[in-house]
Design a protein around this motif. Structure first.
Motif, PDB file in Angstrom:
ATOM      1  N   ALA A   1       0.829  -1.202   0.000  1.00  0.00           N
ATOM      2  CA  ALA A   1       0.000   0.000   0.000  1.00  0.00           C
ATOM      3  C   ALA A   1       0.872   1.265   0.000  1.00  0.00           C
ATOM      4  CB  ALA A   1      -0.918  -0.008   1.220  1.00  0.00           C
ATOM      5  N   ILE A   2       1.956   1.232   0.781  1.00  0.00           N
ATOM      6  CA  ILE A   2       2.864   2.381   0.833  1.00  0.00           C
ATOM      7  C   ILE A   2       3.522   2.603  -0.528  1.00  0.00           C
ATOM      8  CG2 ILE A   2       5.057   3.203   1.785  1.00  0.00           C
ATOM      9  CD1 ILE A   2       2.849   3.500   3.793  1.00  0.00           C
ATOM     10  N   ASN A   3       4.043   1.532  -1.122  1.00  0.00           N
ATOM     11  CA  ASN A   3       4.782   1.656  -2.378  1.00  0.00           C
ATOM     12  C   ASN A   3       3.889   2.052  -3.545  1.00  0.00           C
ATOM     13  OD1 ASN A   3       7.183   0.967  -1.102  1.00  0.00           O
ATOM     14  ND2 ASN A   3       6.943  -1.221  -1.501  1.00  0.00           N
ATOM     15  N   ARG A   4       2.668   1.509  -3.538  1.00  0.00           N
ATOM     16  CA  ARG A   4       1.747   1.828  -4.640  1.00  0.00           C
ATOM     17  C   ARG A   4       1.062   3.181  -4.450  1.00  0.00           C
ATOM     18  NH1 ARG A   4      -1.608  -3.630  -6.302  1.00  0.00           N
ATOM     19  NH2 ARG A   4       0.163  -4.884  -6.988  1.00  0.00           N
ATOM     20  N   GLU A   5       1.064   3.670  -3.202  1.00  0.00           N
ATOM     21  CA  GLU A   5       0.409   4.932  -2.871  1.00  0.00           C
ATOM     22  C   GLU A   5      -1.061   4.923  -3.258  1.00  0.00           C
ATOM     23  OE1 GLU A   5       2.808   7.874  -4.831  1.00  0.00           O
ATOM     24  OE2 GLU A   5       4.227   7.958  -3.158  1.00  0.00           O
ATOM     25  N   THR A   6      -1.700   3.789  -3.072  1.00  0.00           N
ATOM     26  CA  THR A   6      -3.113   3.625  -3.386  1.00  0.00           C
ATOM     27  C   THR A   6      -3.672   2.525  -2.506  1.00  0.00           C
ATOM     28  OG1 THR A   6      -4.673   3.317  -5.217  1.00  0.00           O
ATOM     29  CG2 THR A   6      -2.757   1.896  -5.189  1.00  0.00           C
TER      30      THR A   6
ATOM     31  N   GLN B   1       3.669  15.213   9.340  1.00  0.00           N
ATOM     32  CA  GLN B   1       4.900  14.680   9.922  1.00  0.00           C
ATOM     33  C   GLN B   1       5.193  13.233   9.536  1.00  0.00           C
ATOM     34  OE1 GLN B   1       2.477  16.063  11.944  1.00  0.00           O
ATOM     35  NE2 GLN B   1       3.413  18.092  12.248  1.00  0.00           N
ATOM     36  N   ASP B   2       4.143  12.400   9.421  1.00  0.00           N
ATOM     37  CA  ASP B   2       4.364  10.949   9.316  1.00  0.00           C
ATOM     38  C   ASP B   2       3.508  10.320   8.225  1.00  0.00           C
ATOM     39  OD1 ASP B   2       6.135  10.587  11.701  1.00  0.00           O
ATOM     40  OD2 ASP B   2       4.369  11.400  12.733  1.00  0.00           O
ATOM     41  N   THR B   3       3.784   9.025   8.016  1.00  0.00           N
ATOM     42  CA  THR B   3       2.988   8.224   7.080  1.00  0.00           C
ATOM     43  C   THR B   3       2.312   7.103   7.855  1.00  0.00           C
ATOM     44  OG1 THR B   3       4.500   8.693   5.259  1.00  0.00           O
ATOM     45  CG2 THR B   3       3.054   6.788   5.003  1.00  0.00           C
ATOM     46  N   TYR B   4       1.018   6.883   7.572  1.00  0.00           N
ATOM     47  CA  TYR B   4       0.243   5.863   8.259  1.00  0.00           C
ATOM     48  C   TYR B   4      -0.431   4.959   7.236  1.00  0.00           C
ATOM     49  CZ  TYR B   4       0.671   8.927  12.327  1.00  0.00           C
ATOM     50  OH  TYR B   4       1.153   9.690  13.346  1.00  0.00           O
ATOM     51  N   VAL B   5      -0.849   3.786   7.712  1.00  0.00           N
ATOM     52  CA  VAL B   5      -1.740   2.925   6.932  1.00  0.00           C
ATOM     53  C   VAL B   5      -2.937   2.607   7.816  1.00  0.00           C
ATOM     54  CG1 VAL B   5      -2.062   0.710   5.789  1.00  0.00           C
ATOM     55  CG2 VAL B   5       0.107   1.918   5.544  1.00  0.00           C
ATOM     56  N   VAL B   6      -4.127   2.884   7.302  1.00  0.00           N
ATOM     57  CA  VAL B   6      -5.360   2.543   8.006  1.00  0.00           C
ATOM     58  C   VAL B   6      -5.858   1.219   7.457  1.00  0.00           C
ATOM     59  CG1 VAL B   6      -7.715   3.224   8.540  1.00  0.00           C
ATOM     60  CG2 VAL B   6      -5.933   4.967   8.331  1.00  0.00           C
ATOM     61  N   GLY B   7      -6.064   0.253   8.336  1.00  0.00           N
ATOM     62  CA  GLY B   7      -6.600  -1.045   7.936  1.00  0.00           C
ATOM     63  C   GLY B   7      -8.066  -1.146   8.314  1.00  0.00           C
ATOM     64  N   LEU B   8      -8.928  -1.296   7.299  1.00  0.00           N
ATOM     65  CA  LEU B   8     -10.372  -1.449   7.519  1.00  0.00           C
ATOM     66  C   LEU B   8     -10.752  -2.873   7.193  1.00  0.00           C
ATOM     67  CD1 LEU B   8     -11.563   1.826   5.721  1.00  0.00           C
ATOM     68  CD2 LEU B   8     -10.879   1.528   8.118  1.00  0.00           C
ATOM     69  N   THR B   9     -11.270  -3.595   8.154  1.00  0.00           N
ATOM     70  CA  THR B   9     -11.530  -5.025   7.986  1.00  0.00           C
ATOM     71  C   THR B   9     -13.006  -5.329   8.183  1.00  0.00           C
ATOM     72  OG1 THR B   9      -9.311  -5.583   8.757  1.00  0.00           O
ATOM     73  CG2 THR B   9     -10.962  -7.332   8.851  1.00  0.00           C
ATOM     74  N   ARG B  10     -13.526  -6.259   7.359  1.00  0.00           N
ATOM     75  CA  ARG B  10     -14.904  -6.725   7.564  1.00  0.00           C
ATOM     76  C   ARG B  10     -14.937  -8.244   7.522  1.00  0.00           C
ATOM     77  NH1 ARG B  10     -18.429  -7.714   3.079  1.00  0.00           N
ATOM     78  NH2 ARG B  10     -17.306  -7.740   1.083  1.00  0.00           N
TER      79      ARG B  10
ATOM     80  N   THR C   1      -9.763  -7.095   4.044  1.00  0.00           N
ATOM     81  CA  THR C   1      -9.117  -5.907   4.590  1.00  0.00           C
ATOM     82  C   THR C   1      -8.739  -4.957   3.466  1.00  0.00           C
ATOM     83  OG1 THR C   1      -8.232  -7.125   6.483  1.00  0.00           O
ATOM     84  CG2 THR C   1      -7.145  -5.057   5.926  1.00  0.00           C
ATOM     85  N   VAL C   2      -9.024  -3.673   3.685  1.00  0.00           N
ATOM     86  CA  VAL C   2      -8.586  -2.618   2.771  1.00  0.00           C
ATOM     87  C   VAL C   2      -7.544  -1.786   3.509  1.00  0.00           C
ATOM     88  CG1 VAL C   2      -9.255  -0.616   1.400  1.00  0.00           C
ATOM     89  CG2 VAL C   2     -10.814  -2.551   1.611  1.00  0.00           C
ATOM     90  N   LEU C   3      -6.384  -1.614   2.899  1.00  0.00           N
ATOM     91  CA  LEU C   3      -5.299  -0.840   3.498  1.00  0.00           C
ATOM     92  C   LEU C   3      -5.175   0.493   2.758  1.00  0.00           C
ATOM     93  CD1 LEU C   3      -2.631  -3.682   3.816  1.00  0.00           C
ATOM     94  CD2 LEU C   3      -4.314  -2.950   5.500  1.00  0.00           C
ATOM     95  N   ILE C   4      -5.304   1.584   3.509  1.00  0.00           N
ATOM     96  CA  ILE C   4      -5.295   2.917   2.904  1.00  0.00           C
ATOM     97  C   ILE C   4      -4.061   3.676   3.400  1.00  0.00           C
ATOM     98  CG2 ILE C   4      -6.572   5.071   2.589  1.00  0.00           C
ATOM     99  CD1 ILE C   4      -9.113   3.478   3.361  1.00  0.00           C
ATOM    100  N   PRO C   5      -3.113   3.992   2.508  1.00  0.00           N
ATOM    101  CA  PRO C   5      -1.929   4.766   2.924  1.00  0.00           C
ATOM    102  C   PRO C   5      -2.288   6.253   3.056  1.00  0.00           C
ATOM    103  CG  PRO C   5      -1.803   4.276   0.587  1.00  0.00           C
ATOM    104  CD  PRO C   5      -3.067   3.637   1.076  1.00  0.00           C
ATOM    105  N   ILE C   6      -1.846   6.875   4.121  1.00  0.00           N
ATOM    106  CA  ILE C   6      -2.167   8.291   4.363  1.00  0.00           C
ATOM    107  C   ILE C   6      -0.917   9.008   4.860  1.00  0.00           C
ATOM    108  CG2 ILE C   6      -3.493   9.889   5.805  1.00  0.00           C
ATOM    109  CD1 ILE C   6      -5.766   7.862   5.777  1.00  0.00           C
ATOM    110  N   LYS C   7      -0.627  10.157   4.243  1.00  0.00           N
ATOM    111  CA  LYS C   7       0.490  10.985   4.682  1.00  0.00           C
ATOM    112  C   LYS C   7      -0.047  12.196   5.438  1.00  0.00           C
ATOM    113  CE  LYS C   7       4.140   9.944   1.350  1.00  0.00           C
ATOM    114  NZ  LYS C   7       5.077  10.498   0.362  1.00  0.00           N
TER     115      LYS C   7
END
Length: 544
Positions: free
Chosen positions: A80-85, A114-123, A105-111
């Protein structure tokens, strides 16, 4: 088409609440270079589903999970980080109550600033996942059912290949226009089904494709290149507009189990994407494996050219027949390439891995038949040619040989067919073919006898005329008494089954005398002559 990038001006609490107010299973992970993700927030349902504790906040995947699971999660989040999507996937999870669940699970990269995060949304998709077998858009198998199809079709028992296919532009379309995306997916799936009819094909949650097919290992790369070319053909998306896709392919073969095939094909795909390779990438364990593969691939091409350019030649090694004091011979292929002589130990194994060995086998038989009158004028009683296990996979093999012999009016009794134990792996089919060959008048010889003890169990059932004692036993007789006894036992066994015996690798008079005393029928080796071209065979026979 390119997505515009934005930086969010929010803190961790705000970021977490943005998603936890919409979805109840949420993981917020902080990215730490080069490849770590640290838990900073998770919802209560996420905590229960993943078996986490409040004390796990601030820990990384490696701190909490065992090696393979930590590696799997890290790779997904890095993707997710490398693809930026956003990246999505389906996985199995054991809950805190040890209940098996299927989750998406959907992983959403967010900048942020200050930092970079990944939000994991799971159903939880356990109920629907257990019943779904095909993707509703493409009608291709979902990954779970794809695995079942591979096993049902017994592809793991054959030369299985897995190719993993990804398209760069689909990552953008996934987030912009579902209508166009679905139409493109349908066209891709149709092209794949035309290229690979009646084999398992799967589409993943990430809109990547997996194909499982069997065949000759040497052809998998060419098939992948052809597939890439097919998938790169423009796709109509509007009345006057077309879309050309960037296609990346990862390949795996010769793996231990199905999961290794899929995992390593995916690894090869990631390499192809990272390096922006214009050709399919094969998963190999090391650079040494890669060099070996490329060498084999190049050599296979050169073998085919050599057949067309008449670079092969036959040498003949005399075989001394003890009782009649006459000679027969073995025909041995030699390759005089433009760069010099190529060792048979280098090119024969490569030819064996491809259908080229079939062409080579027929070429050898035809060359011997073309020289029949000259060979017969030397007083040879017969000529032996080596037959590959690949020939036994051809139902018309006996008919093809007879066509060659009839063309040159050569009696089948003049030709000895030498087979190895590898030809006997499918015993029932092999015995049927051997019986047909024997009924046509060919002499059948089991080569390299003694190396494989399993041969003893079915030797009596094979329609053979002769066995050939492997040179490794002959060469060690003088230094080790055990080998003398083994050779003696083999000769007694052959005699009891009314089979003739050839010993190869005879290099001195002591070996010759001992084998003659034991009742060996035929001797072959440098004591009599090395393999020589046909025009030197008369001299070789006369001098021995």
């Amino acid at each position: 088409m390119k997505l515009e990038k934005h930086t969010l001006l929010v803190d961790e609490d705000t970021l977490f609440s943005m998603f936890s107010n919409i979805v109840d299973i949420v993981f917020l992970m902080k990215y730490e270079r080069p490849a770590s993700f640290r838990y900073v927030r998770f919802s209560s349902r996420a905590k229960n589903l993943a078996g986490l504790h409040e004390s796990d906040l601030g820990k990384t995947f490696e701190d909490i999970y065992q090696g393979k699971l930590a590696e799997f999660l890290t790779n997904r989040y890095l993707e997710a980080i490398n693809r930026e999507t956003p990246v999505s996937y389906i996985d199995e999870m054991n809950t805190i109550d040890s209940e098996l669940k299927y989750v998406e699970t959907v992983l959403i990269p967010i900048k942020t600033k200050q930092d970079t995060y990944v939000v994991g949304l799971t159903r939880d998709i356990t109920t629907e996942y257990k019943t779904i077998t095909h993707d509703p858009v493409t009608q291709l198998a979902v990954p779970k059912y794809f695995r079942e199809l591979v096993k049902e079709q017994s592809l793991l028992n054959e030369d299985l290949h897995i190719i993993y296919i990804s398209f760069d532009q689909l990552n953008i379309l996934k987030t912009i226009d579902e209508y166009y995306l679905n139409n493109i997916l349908k066209i891709i799936s149709t092209r794949l089904q035309e290229q690979f009819p009646n084999v398992p094909i799967s589409i993943t949650e990430d809109k990547e494709f997996i194909v499982a097919f069997s065949g000759d290992p040497s052809t998998v790369y060419d098939v992948s290149v052809k597939t890439k070319s097919l998938l790169e053909q423009p796709i109509p998306i509007m009345e006057d507009e077309e879309l050309s896709l960037s296609v990346y392919i990862g390949i795996s073969y010769e793996q231990e189990d199905l999961e290794s095939y899929i995992k390593n094909a995916y690894k090869a795909l990631l390499t192809a994407q990272t390096r922006k390779l214009n050709t399919p990438h094969i998963f190999l364990q090391s650079d040494k494996d890669l060099l070996q593969y490329l060498k084999k691939k190049t050599l296979a091409v050169e073998i085919e050219k050599a057949l067309l350019n008449n670079e092969f030649d036959l040498h003949y090694q005399p075989k001394y027949i003890i009782q009649s004091k006459k000679y027969s011979a073995e025909a041995l292929i030699r390759w005089n390439s433009k760069s010099g002589m190529v060792n048979p130990n280098d090119f024969i194994p490569v030819a064996e891995e491809t259908d080229l060995i079939i062409k080579i086998g027929y070429w050898v038989i035809e060359e011997v038949c073309q020289s029949f009158e000259q060979l017969q004028s030397l007083g040879l009683e017969s000529v032996a040619v080596n037959i590959s296990p690949k020939h036994f996979e051809q139902e018309d093999f006996p008919c093809q040989i007879m066509k060659i012999l009839d063309k040159y009016e050569v009696p089948s009794s003049f030709i000895e067919l030498e087979i190895t134990e590898n030809s006997l792996l499918n015993v029932e089919n092999t015995i049927d073919t051997l019986n047909r060959l024997r009924s046509l008048g060919f002499k059948l010889v089991l080569d390299d006898f003694g190396i494989f003890y399993s041969t003893l169990s079915y030797l009596k059932n094979l329609p053979l005329h002769k066995i050939k004692i492997d040179r490794s036993f002959i060469s060690k007789m003088e230094e080790d008494q055990h080998y003398k006894e083994i050779v003696k036992m083999i000769i007694r066994l052959a005699k009891s089954l009314q089979l003739e015996i050839t010993a190869e690798g005879i290099e001195d008079q002591a070996q010759r005398t001992y084998l003659e005393e034991l009742g060996c029928d035929e001797l072959q080796g440098y004591l009599f002559s090395k393999p020589v071209p046909l025009h030197l065979l008369k001299t070789a026979i006369g001098s021995s």
